[in-house]
Write a protein that holds these residues in place. Structure first.
Motif, short mmCIF file in Angstrom:
data_model
loop_
_atom_site.label_atom_id
_atom_site.label_comp_id
_atom_site.label_asym_id
_atom_site.label_seq_id
_atom_site.Cartn_x
_atom_site.Cartn_y
_atom_site.Cartn_z
N TRP A 47 -8.27 -4.12 -6.14
CA TRP A 47 -6.40 -3.36 -6.29
C TRP A 47 -5.34 -4.35 -4.94
N LYS A 48 -4.35 -4.41 -5.28
CA LYS A 48 -3.64 -5.36 -4.23
C LYS A 48 -2.69 -4.12 -4.19
N ASP A 49 -1.77 -4.55 -2.56
CA ASP A 49 -0.90 -3.99 -2.01
C ASP A 49 0.75 -4.38 -3.56
N LYS A 50 0.79 -3.24 -3.54
CA LYS A 50 2.42 -3.31 -4.04
C LYS A 50 3.06 -4.41 -3.39
N HIS A 51 3.71 -3.34 -1.93
CA HIS A 51 4.43 -3.98 -1.45
C HIS A 51 3.80 -4.59 -0.12
N ASP B 105 6.03 4.02 -0.39
CA ASP B 105 5.60 3.08 -0.79
C ASP B 105 4.89 2.32 0.04
N ALA B 108 1.53 2.25 -1.34
CA ALA B 108 1.36 1.85 -2.78
C ALA B 108 0.08 0.85 -2.94
N ILE B 126 -0.91 3.82 -13.42
CA ILE B 126 -1.58 4.12 -12.73
C ILE B 126 -0.38 4.42 -11.60
N GLU B 127 0.42 3.90 -11.96
CA GLU B 127 1.27 3.44 -11.19
C GLU B 127 2.05 4.89 -10.15
N ILE B 130 0.16 7.75 -9.51
CA ILE B 130 -1.01 8.07 -8.31
C ILE B 130 0.32 8.48 -7.73
N ARG B 131 1.80 8.22 -7.68
CA ARG B 131 3.17 8.60 -7.34
C ARG B 131 2.92 10.14 -7.77
#
Lengths: 351, 195
Positions: A47-51, B105, B108, B126-127, B130-131
């Motif tokens: 997976w990767k960082d969103k920010h 944030d 994430a 998925i986001e 998780i949130r």
């Protein structure tokens, strides 16, 4: 319910902590539940960082910014202001100390060529272990007190124009006056040049700073590029961090902190933190616990560690003379700022 | 992600030899992870970078005394946690301090859509799954999935038991699974059924 077991095993699989027997169980469950296999595929992917994703370039830039801050921090590093007060009494009652010292040390002999072109001179060496201190008289009548975990190299006879000794660790010198033959103490960080005086040198190779403290007379501290003269009751602290001098042009270098001059620290009447050890006292004033721990380890030859990192900054002042390590720790513990425990291996844990 | 043993090796080289190259490599390998962790506590990327920088300055200064640190990676996380909490304490005097008050944030993470066949819709699901988790649960998920910490290490860092970590992580996986398990592409479903 069945699925809960799968998710639990899958979580372990994802964390790379699934034991082989459970691995088989997971495989079996996944065959019965293809929808869970799909979830597994998703969870096992990178997976990767969103920010704030760090590309290699951004990581390098962050490193550059950090190196700049590190260098600035090392340059501006200053000694904390010593508390108050001039020293009223500067002459120590030193007689009788020797008997109390000198518990565990040995004197080694060795031969070293002194310098190019000079005749070899027989050198002697005195070493003290952690938890022990010692006293010695040099051939010129100079008296040296050697603190724990230290090493002093000196000639059997002073022959040349100067009287030279080499120190790694901490020592207090009462130098016999001889204006014709300056007395020189060499350490990794600086040399100290004196005629006749009493002063303390703390230059342990593993510590960040090397400190010269002058009690009486005058000394010159000679470093690579400059010389600093000290007056009585002054000390000079010099960073021991070595600048990197590999010829590689683009390599970052750490600039050592400039030498910092300050006054000696009077803990209470006539007990000076820098030199109290010579009178068989362990004294410190407003020192963070992490520094106090190093002093205690040297003094008592103990192994003390932190379980709670927050306690490192606890500030303490004390003078110990006859106390055992446990008594000293109990006294410090009374401040209510930390607790200590001794484990089966004899290691003391601060918590 | 870099092998943990390599990181330990770098840490030893810094402590024992004052090795600057090892020090730089250690920073590069850990800065992203630690900055994200700090940003979750402080709510500021800029402050987080400064805090992680301070932690590494401390590492350089005290390196001679740190050669006995058993788990360097967890040690640096703990230092980052403490410095971050201190920074928050200074900025917001009266606020109750805990690791539950997190800026999620910064935590994430998402499947890398460039490297797999997930649709934007699934990623979106998925986001939001998780949130919907408690902040601490999100933190644990990230520390294991993205940072590669062991249950035991997460437990040490957050001062909870490895069993709690295990349970919380299973909850995260379950939430994500429930959100997406019926979205399996038909061809993929077929391939599983035929196995």
């Amino acid at each position: 319910m069945m699925h809960d077991k799968i998710w639990n095993l899958l979580a372990k699989k994802m964390a790379n902590q699934l034991p082989p027997e459970e691995e088989k169980e997971l495989e079996r469950l996944l065959q019965q539940h293809p929808d869970a296999s799909y979830v597994k595929e998703v969870m096992m992917q990178p997976w990767k960082d969103k920010h704030k994703r760090f590309s290699p370039e951004e990581t390098d830039q962050a490193l550059q910014r950090h190196r700049q801050r590190l260098e600035a921090a090392m340059e501006t590093e200053e000694e904390p202001e010593p508390g108050t007060g001039r020293i009223r009494r500067m002459i120590f009652r030193l007689t009788g100390v020797a008997a109390a010292l000198a518990l565990a040390f040995y004197v080694g002999y060795a031969l070293w060529p002194k310098q190019k072109g000079q005749a070899t001179e027989e050198l002697q060496q005195m070493v003290t272990h952690q938890g022990s201190r010692s006293q010695i008289k040099l051939p010129d009548g100079t008296t040296v007190w050697l603190n724990a975990g230290s090493q002093l190299d000196y000639p059997k006879q002073f022959a040349g124009k100067t009287r030279e000794v080499t120190l790694a660790g901490e020592a207090f010198f009462d130098v016999t006056k001889d204006a014709e033959h300056p007395f020189i103490v060499k350490t990794n960080t600086f040399s100290i040049r004196v005629l006749g005086t009493t002063f303390n040198v703390r230059a342990y190779p593993h510590e960040d700073n090397a400190v010269t403290s002058l009690v009486t007379g005058a000394v010159e501290v000679v470093m690579d590029k400059k010389t600093v003269r000290l007056m009585p009751n002054e000390k000079l602290s010099v960073s021991t961090l070595q600048p990197v001098s590999s010829g590689v042009a683009d390599r970052e270098t750490i600039v050592p902190a400039p030498a910092v001059k300050s006054t000696l620290t009077e803990v209470r009447d006539s007990v000076i933190a820098e030199t109290a050890w010579v009178q068989n006292k362990l004294a410190f004033k407003s020192q963070p616990l992490e520094k106090v721990v190093i002093l205690l380890e040297q003094w008592y030859g103990a192994d003390i560690r932190f379980r709670n990192e927050d306690k490192k900054q606890v500030s303490l002042t004390a003078v110990f003379e006859k106390e055992s390590l446990t008594e000293a720790l109990e006294a410090l513990e009374l401040t209510g700022s930390f607790h200590f425990k001794k484990d089966a291996a004899g290691i003391i844990w601060i918590e | 992600m870099m092998n943990e043993e390599v990181l330990h090796q770098y840490f030893r080289q810094v402590c024992d030899d004052g090795d600057q190259d090892a020090y730089n490599e250690l920073y590069k390998a850990l800065c992203s992870r630690l900055i994200h962790f700090s940003a979750a506590i402080t709510g500021s990327w800029q402050l987080a970078e400064e805090i992680v920088s301070d932690v590494f300055i401390m590492l350089w200064r005290k390196r001679a005394q740190l050669s006995n640190v058993a788990n360097p990676v967890v040690y640096l996380y703990v230092c980052t946690r403490n410095q971050s909490l201190n920074a928050v304490r200074q900025h917001r005097r009266h606020q109750h301090l805990s690791l539950d008050n997190l800026d999620t944030d910064a935590l994430a993470i998402l499947p890398d859509t460039e490297q797999n066949m997930l649709s934007a819709e699934v990623t979106q699901k998925i986001e939001s799954a998780i949130r919907s988790l408690p902040a601490r649960c999100q933190l644990i998920f990230r520390l294991v999935k993205q940072d590669g910490l062991k249950y035991r290490e997460v437990g040490e860092l957050l001062q909870i038991s490895p069993k709690t970590v295990d349970a919380q992580l299973a909850i995260s996986v379950k939430k994500i699974a429930e959100a997406i398990r019926l979205d399996m592409p038909a061809d993929l479903a077929q391939s599983y059924l035929l196995r």
